[in-house]
Motif scaffolding. Structure first.
Motif, PDB file in Angstrom:
ATOM      1  N   LEU A 109      -6.004  -9.668  -0.608  1.00  0.00           N
ATOM      2  CA  LEU A 109      -6.809 -10.876   0.068  1.00  0.00           C
ATOM      3  C   LEU A 109      -7.720 -11.350  -1.074  1.00  0.00           C
ATOM      4  O   LEU A 109      -7.766 -12.803  -1.039  1.00  0.00           O
ATOM      5  N   ASP A 110      -8.258 -10.828  -1.820  1.00  0.00           N
ATOM      6  CA  ASP A 110      -9.379 -11.252  -2.761  1.00  0.00           C
ATOM      7  C   ASP A 110      -9.473 -10.304  -3.925  1.00  0.00           C
ATOM      8  O   ASP A 110      -9.048  -9.307  -3.827  1.00  0.00           O
ATOM      9  N   ASP A 111     -10.374 -10.874  -4.830  1.00  0.00           N
ATOM     10  CA  ASP A 111     -10.607 -10.067  -6.185  1.00  0.00           C
ATOM     11  C   ASP A 111     -11.161  -8.663  -5.687  1.00  0.00           C
ATOM     12  O   ASP A 111     -10.925  -7.505  -6.436  1.00  0.00           O
ATOM     13  N   ALA A 112     -12.167  -8.533  -4.699  1.00  0.00           N
ATOM     14  CA  ALA A 112     -12.634  -7.162  -4.474  1.00  0.00           C
ATOM     15  C   ALA A 112     -11.702  -6.333  -3.685  1.00  0.00           C
ATOM     16  O   ALA A 112     -11.650  -5.180  -4.085  1.00  0.00           O
ATOM     17  N   SER A 113     -10.650  -6.777  -3.016  1.00  0.00           N
ATOM     18  CA  SER A 113      -9.549  -5.831  -2.480  1.00  0.00           C
ATOM     19  C   SER A 113      -8.842  -5.484  -3.758  1.00  0.00           C
ATOM     20  O   SER A 113      -8.404  -4.159  -3.662  1.00  0.00           O
ATOM     21  N   LEU A 114      -8.658  -6.169  -4.587  1.00  0.00           N
ATOM     22  CA  LEU A 114      -7.778  -5.660  -6.187  1.00  0.00           C
ATOM     23  C   LEU A 114      -8.719  -4.660  -6.581  1.00  0.00           C
ATOM     24  O   LEU A 114      -7.964  -3.623  -7.039  1.00  0.00           O
TER      25      LEU A 114
ATOM     26  N   VAL B 273       6.506  -0.535  -2.823  1.00  0.00           N
ATOM     27  CA  VAL B 273       5.723  -1.138  -2.027  1.00  0.00           C
ATOM     28  C   VAL B 273       4.470  -0.408  -1.733  1.00  0.00           C
ATOM     29  O   VAL B 273       4.595   0.722  -1.292  1.00  0.00           O
ATOM     30  N   TRP B 274       3.206  -1.043  -1.552  1.00  0.00           N
ATOM     31  CA  TRP B 274       2.036  -0.223  -0.740  1.00  0.00           C
ATOM     32  C   TRP B 274       1.479  -1.284  -0.086  1.00  0.00           C
ATOM     33  O   TRP B 274       1.221  -2.650  -0.589  1.00  0.00           O
ATOM     34  N   ASN B 275       0.744  -1.065   0.965  1.00  0.00           N
ATOM     35  CA  ASN B 275       0.036  -2.022   1.812  1.00  0.00           C
ATOM     36  C   ASN B 275      -1.100  -0.952   2.353  1.00  0.00           C
ATOM     37  O   ASN B 275      -0.677   0.153   2.689  1.00  0.00           O
ATOM     38  N   ARG B 276      -2.069  -1.606   2.402  1.00  0.00           N
ATOM     39  CA  ARG B 276      -3.542  -0.750   3.333  1.00  0.00           C
ATOM     40  C   ARG B 276      -2.915  -0.395   4.768  1.00  0.00           C
ATOM     41  O   ARG B 276      -3.257   0.703   4.936  1.00  0.00           O
ATOM     42  N   THR B 277      -2.496  -1.318   5.426  1.00  0.00           N
ATOM     43  CA  THR B 277      -1.590  -0.954   6.677  1.00  0.00           C
ATOM     44  C   THR B 277      -0.283  -0.718   6.190  1.00  0.00           C
ATOM     45  O   THR B 277       0.635  -1.312   5.926  1.00  0.00           O
ATOM     46  N   ALA B 278      -0.220   0.596   6.459  1.00  0.00           N
ATOM     47  CA  ALA B 278       1.093   1.316   5.876  1.00  0.00           C
ATOM     48  C   ALA B 278       2.556   1.040   6.660  1.00  0.00           C
ATOM     49  O   ALA B 278       3.394   0.814   6.323  1.00  0.00           O
ATOM     50  N   ALA B 279       2.121   0.114   7.997  1.00  0.00           N
ATOM     51  CA  ALA B 279       3.193   0.108   8.922  1.00  0.00           C
ATOM     52  C   ALA B 279       4.012  -1.182   8.245  1.00  0.00           C
ATOM     53  O   ALA B 279       5.101  -1.327   8.122  1.00  0.00           O
ATOM     54  N   LYS B 280       3.377  -2.004   7.361  1.00  0.00           N
ATOM     55  CA  LYS B 280       3.727  -3.262   6.649  1.00  0.00           C
ATOM     56  C   LYS B 280       4.713  -2.857   5.676  1.00  0.00           C
ATOM     57  O   LYS B 280       5.850  -3.445   5.683  1.00  0.00           O
ATOM     58  N   ALA B 281       4.351  -1.843   4.941  1.00  0.00           N
ATOM     59  CA  ALA B 281       5.363  -1.170   3.816  1.00  0.00           C
ATOM     60  C   ALA B 281       6.460  -0.514   4.370  1.00  0.00           C
ATOM     61  O   ALA B 281       7.446  -1.032   3.768  1.00  0.00           O
ATOM     62  N   ARG B 282       6.479   0.450   5.565  1.00  0.00           N
ATOM     63  CA  ARG B 282       7.567   0.974   5.984  1.00  0.00           C
ATOM     64  C   ARG B 282       8.480   0.099   6.667  1.00  0.00           C
ATOM     65  O   ARG B 282       9.719   0.113   6.665  1.00  0.00           O
ATOM     66  N   ALA B 283       7.929  -1.293   6.994  1.00  0.00           N
ATOM     67  CA  ALA B 283       9.095  -2.232   7.643  1.00  0.00           C
ATOM     68  C   ALA B 283       9.933  -2.653   6.590  1.00  0.00           C
ATOM     69  O   ALA B 283      11.054  -3.231   6.861  1.00  0.00           O
TER      70      ALA B 283
ATOM     71  N   SER C 100     -10.551  -2.477  -5.172  1.00  0.00           N
ATOM     72  CA  SER C 100     -10.514  -1.479  -4.128  1.00  0.00           C
ATOM     73  C   SER C 100      -9.201  -0.574  -4.236  1.00  0.00           C
ATOM     74  O   SER C 100      -9.210   0.405  -4.155  1.00  0.00           O
ATOM     75  N   ALA C 101      -8.313  -1.361  -4.308  1.00  0.00           N
ATOM     76  CA  ALA C 101      -6.857  -0.975  -4.310  1.00  0.00           C
ATOM     77  C   ALA C 101      -6.432  -0.041  -5.377  1.00  0.00           C
ATOM     78  O   ALA C 101      -5.864   0.841  -5.357  1.00  0.00           O
ATOM     79  N   LEU C 102      -6.926  -0.516  -6.865  1.00  0.00           N
ATOM     80  CA  LEU C 102      -6.792   0.141  -8.033  1.00  0.00           C
ATOM     81  C   LEU C 102      -7.632   0.997  -8.356  1.00  0.00           C
ATOM     82  O   LEU C 102      -7.318   1.468  -9.481  1.00  0.00           O
ATOM     83  N   GLU C 103      -8.767   1.323  -7.794  1.00  0.00           N
ATOM     84  CA  GLU C 103      -9.620   2.195  -8.104  1.00  0.00           C
ATOM     85  C   GLU C 103      -8.865   3.639  -8.442  1.00  0.00           C
ATOM     86  O   GLU C 103      -8.242   3.985  -7.528  1.00  0.00           O
ATOM     87  N   GLY C 104      -8.858   4.141  -9.447  1.00  0.00           N
ATOM     88  CA  GLY C 104      -8.334   5.471  -9.697  1.00  0.00           C
ATOM     89  C   GLY C 104      -7.184   5.328 -10.073  1.00  0.00           C
ATOM     90  O   GLY C 104      -6.258   6.459 -10.659  1.00  0.00           O
ATOM     91  N   ALA C 105      -6.310   4.361 -10.257  1.00  0.00           N
ATOM     92  CA  ALA C 105      -4.998   4.123 -10.606  1.00  0.00           C
ATOM     93  C   ALA C 105      -4.769   4.053 -12.187  1.00  0.00           C
ATOM     94  O   ALA C 105      -5.734   3.566 -12.687  1.00  0.00           O
ATOM     95  N   ASP C 106      -3.867   4.752 -12.915  1.00  0.00           N
ATOM     96  CA  ASP C 106      -3.787   4.708 -14.193  1.00  0.00           C
ATOM     97  C   ASP C 106      -2.835   3.605 -14.576  1.00  0.00           C
ATOM     98  O   ASP C 106      -1.723   3.449 -14.496  1.00  0.00           O
ATOM     99  N   LEU C 107      -3.651   2.497 -15.373  1.00  0.00           N
ATOM    100  CA  LEU C 107      -2.861   1.355 -15.754  1.00  0.00           C
ATOM    101  C   LEU C 107      -2.409   1.372 -17.067  1.00  0.00           C
ATOM    102  O   LEU C 107      -2.062   0.388 -17.600  1.00  0.00           O
ATOM    103  N   THR C 108      -2.452   2.467 -17.812  1.00  0.00           N
ATOM    104  CA  THR C 108      -2.235   2.534 -19.221  1.00  0.00           C
ATOM    105  C   THR C 108      -0.764   2.158 -19.402  1.00  0.00           C
ATOM    106  O   THR C 108       0.194   2.624 -18.612  1.00  0.00           O
ATOM    107  N   GLY C 109      -0.720   1.001 -20.088  1.00  0.00           N
ATOM    108  CA  GLY C 109       0.773   0.617 -20.641  1.00  0.00           C
ATOM    109  C   GLY C 109       1.425  -0.180 -19.491  1.00  0.00           C
ATOM    110  O   GLY C 109       2.728  -0.548 -19.554  1.00  0.00           O
TER     111      GLY C 109
END
Length: 299
Positions: free
Chosen positions: A73-78, A36-46, A80-89
């Motif tokens: 939250l919305d398409d723009a958040s996606l 899991v990942w969340n921008r507010t890390a405490a929610k992920a750690r929980a 922002s979150a996936l910028e730089g992530a390697d989605l290959t495959g």
């Protein structure tokens, strides 16, 4: 070997708002390895005590599994979150609420980055997800092979309904049903406003409303048949002309009760517009014909 003996497919989940959190608990309870990942890390750690692996970044979560579910939250958040992530495959499933155009654009975006894609629309509240018999389900559209491959995993928190290879169709179905829901809520709200200040208890009106709205459910199938055949006159029980005439009573009653008609007047105005355009032609029609005015030029 039974289904319960099969290895549980790992997945990554980005976004742990109210909906994302209940999704996460559903997959963890079913034994799926979950990152899991969340921008507010405490929610992920929980979620760590429940067995979730917490990623320090969205890119790290993407790297941890071939199946990546996004619930932001919305398409723009996606973006922002996936910028730089390697989605290959990767197999990318987007549970973020969006429009049909955003679903289609996101499918193209995923292809450009070497990923397979499903868009989705969740029909249910967080309180309904993961609860047997609640009626919650999720629309999916896009890659059918991708849907078939992951269906068992996707159906852990809520039932899955595939609605077409057009990536925009999950959002289209989602918004169509939600739009109908809000229209229904508007009528119910207007009904309760009418009895405010009167010696009529809302709890006494409630069963009458439920019974009446249930009886009027035939309109759904009737509208579908008439819009398909374009026959708005055969077997009409309550004509457009009669309905428009009767609607004046609704508006006068609202005025007498001091209730604004803003929640119901748009539909009444639409019926009147249809009738006034050609009384001789449209007066004997079913009210379904008024729907054609919403897509200007389509009638």
């Amino acid at each position: 070997m039974t289904d319960t003996d099969l290895p549980k497919r790992p997945l990554a989940l980005l976004g742990l708002g109210d909906m994302g959190t209940v999704l996460a608990h559903g997959w963890l309870a079913a034994g799926h390895p979950l990152t899991v990942w969340n921008r507010t890390a405490a929610k992920a750690r929980a979620l760590a005590p429940a067995g979730a692996r917490v990623a320090e970044s969205a890119a790290g979560a993407v790297a941890a599994a071939d199946l990546v579910v996004v619930c932001l939250l919305d398409d723009a958040s996606l973006d922002s979150a996936l910028e730089g992530a390697d989605l290959t495959g990767k197999d990318l499933v987007n549970l973020t609420t969006g429009t049909p155009a955003e679903g289609r654009a996101r499918a193209a975006w995923a292809r450009e980055r070497g990923a397979r894609f499903l868009d989705a629309g969740i029909m249910g509240t967080p309180a309904m997800v993961g609860v047997p018999g609640s009626g919650a389900y999720v629309f999916y559209s896009g890659s059918r092979p991708l849907f078939d491959r992951h269906r068992a995993v996707l159906e852990v928190p809520a039932a899955a309904r595939f609605v077409g290879t057009d990536p925009g169709h999950a959002a289209l179905h989602d918004v169509a049903l939600l739009s109908a829901m809000y229209g229904l809520f508007a009528g119910i709200s207007h009904a309760y406003a009418l009895i405010e200040g009167e010696d009529v208890a809302p709890k006494d009106l409630a069963p009458l409303l439920s019974e009446w709205l249930g009886a009027m459910g035939f309109f759904v199938g009737n509208a579908a048949e008439r819009l398909t055949s374009r026959d708005f006159t055969t077997g009409v029980v309550s004509s457009l002309a009669m309905q428009v005439a009767g609607s004046r009573t609704l508006l006068r009653t609202a005025a007498e009760q001091g209730v604004g008609a803003g929640l119901i007047s748009p539909y009444l105005d639409l019926m009147r517009e249809r009738l006034e355009a050609d009384p001789a032609r449209h007066g004997a029609e079913d009210t379904v014909g008024a729907i054609t005015l919403l897509r200007r030029g389509a009638a």
